[in-house]
Design an enzyme around this catalytic site. Structure first.
Site, short mmCIF file in Angstrom:
data_model
loop_
_atom_site.label_atom_id
_atom_site.label_comp_id
_atom_site.label_asym_id
_atom_site.label_seq_id
_atom_site.Cartn_x
_atom_site.Cartn_y
_atom_site.Cartn_z
N ARG A 26 73.25 -9.08 19.03
CA ARG A 26 72.41 -9.87 17.96
C ARG A 26 72.58 -9.62 16.56
O ARG A 26 71.98 -9.69 15.78
CB ARG A 26 71.09 -9.24 18.33
N ASP A 39 60.11 -4.71 -6.47
CA ASP A 39 59.22 -5.72 -7.39
C ASP A 39 57.87 -5.01 -7.66
O ASP A 39 57.56 -3.88 -6.66
CB ASP A 39 59.01 -6.91 -6.50
N1 HPA Z 1 55.91 -6.61 0.73
C1 HPA Z 1 56.48 -6.25 1.98
N2 HPA Z 1 57.77 -5.66 1.81
C2 HPA Z 1 58.37 -5.82 0.91
C3 HPA Z 1 58.05 -6.07 -0.36
C4 HPA Z 1 56.66 -6.86 -0.55
O1 HPA Z 1 56.16 -7.17 -1.42
N3 HPA Z 1 58.98 -5.85 -1.27
C5 HPA Z 1 59.82 -5.09 -0.92
N4 HPA Z 1 59.57 -4.99 0.77
#
Ligand code: HPA
Length: 241
Positions: free
Chosen positions: A43, A204
């Site tokens: 996969r 982020d």
């Molecule tokens: N949400 C879920 N998983 C993640 C995020 C997010 O904002 N950023 C990086 N992985």
């Protein structure tokens, strides 16, 4: 081979780095491991084994989300006798206590997933990291002056969460970051009596809107992999002494 991993038992090391992205597994193997050998492409979920500082280590892709990750983690524990899995991934920051590029060491993982409902019935089980891995990783990062923050993760089943308030609620209770795998990984490690730790670079920030460039993401990911690998080397030294 197991159902989803096309390797013989001796082809996978006792210690596994588990990124979600299979190309990250290849990059880890090619960048950090000596003599890496690919053992899986079922996969497209690439897996490699090589050595780092004389210790055999594997890097295996898991896919995104708890159901996918749990397939690989369970087979690694049950069919390959893996002793420790370190998830290496990214997360979104929920709390002002962390900045982009920090690495969160997931002490515990809350979840909105129903995966543990049939397992624990009416009990809200608290999936937690292995303390020795956590302590070793925190020591390694501190020695290298890398910004790690131990704390809670939120393992969500929804990347695009329609509930816009839950992040703030969890942040008020000390949860630092949102990702999609740690709770199921910690639960499976507990089921099999093995060790697990999730290390997540903050890619982020959900409240400040701060983001990383792809170069910054790459650099902090590299620092995190080095912490994870050195953590395994020390765990191996502790368990063989
Ligand atoms: N949400 C879920 N998983 C993640 C995020 C997010 O904002 N950023 C990086 N992985």
């Amino acid at each position: 081979m197991s159902t989803h991993i096309g390797a013989s038992p001796d082809q996978i090391a006792p210690y596994v780095l588990l990124p979600g992205d299979p190309y990250r597994a290849r990059w880890i193997a090619e960048t950090f491991l000596e003599d890496p050998v690919q053992y899986n492409d079922v996969r497209g979920m690439l897996g490699y084994t090589g050595t780092f500082a004389g210790v055999r280590i594997s890097a295996q892709g898991s896919g995104m989300g708890q159901p996918s990750m749990a397939i690989y983690a369970q087979e690694l524990f049950s069919d390959y006798d893996v002793q420790a899995i370190l998830r290496v991934g990214t997360c979104g920051a929920l709390s002002e206590r962390v900045k982009v590029r920090d690495v969160i060491l997931g002490v515990a993982a809350s979840t909105d997933s129903a995966m543990n409902v049939p397992r624990f019935r009416h009990v809200s089980y608290a999936p937690a990291a292995d303390f020795e891995l956590l302590r070793l990783a925190a020591d390694v990062a501190e020695e290298r002056l890398l910004p790690v923050v131990p704390g809670g993760l939120f393992s969500s089943d929804q990347f695009y969460n329609p509930d816009t308030e839950i992040a703030g609620i969890l942040a008020r209770y000390g949860v630092l970051g949102v990702e999609m795998e740690a709770a199921a990984l910690y639960t499976l490690a507990a089921q099999f009596g093995r060790r697990a730790l999730a290390l997540c670079t903050v890619s982020d920030h959900l409240t400040t809107g701060e983001e990383t460039s792809s170069l910054e993401r790459q650099e902090s990911f590299e620092d995190m992999i080095e912490v994870a690998l050195e953590t395994i080397v020390r765990l191996d030294a502790n368990s063989s002494s």
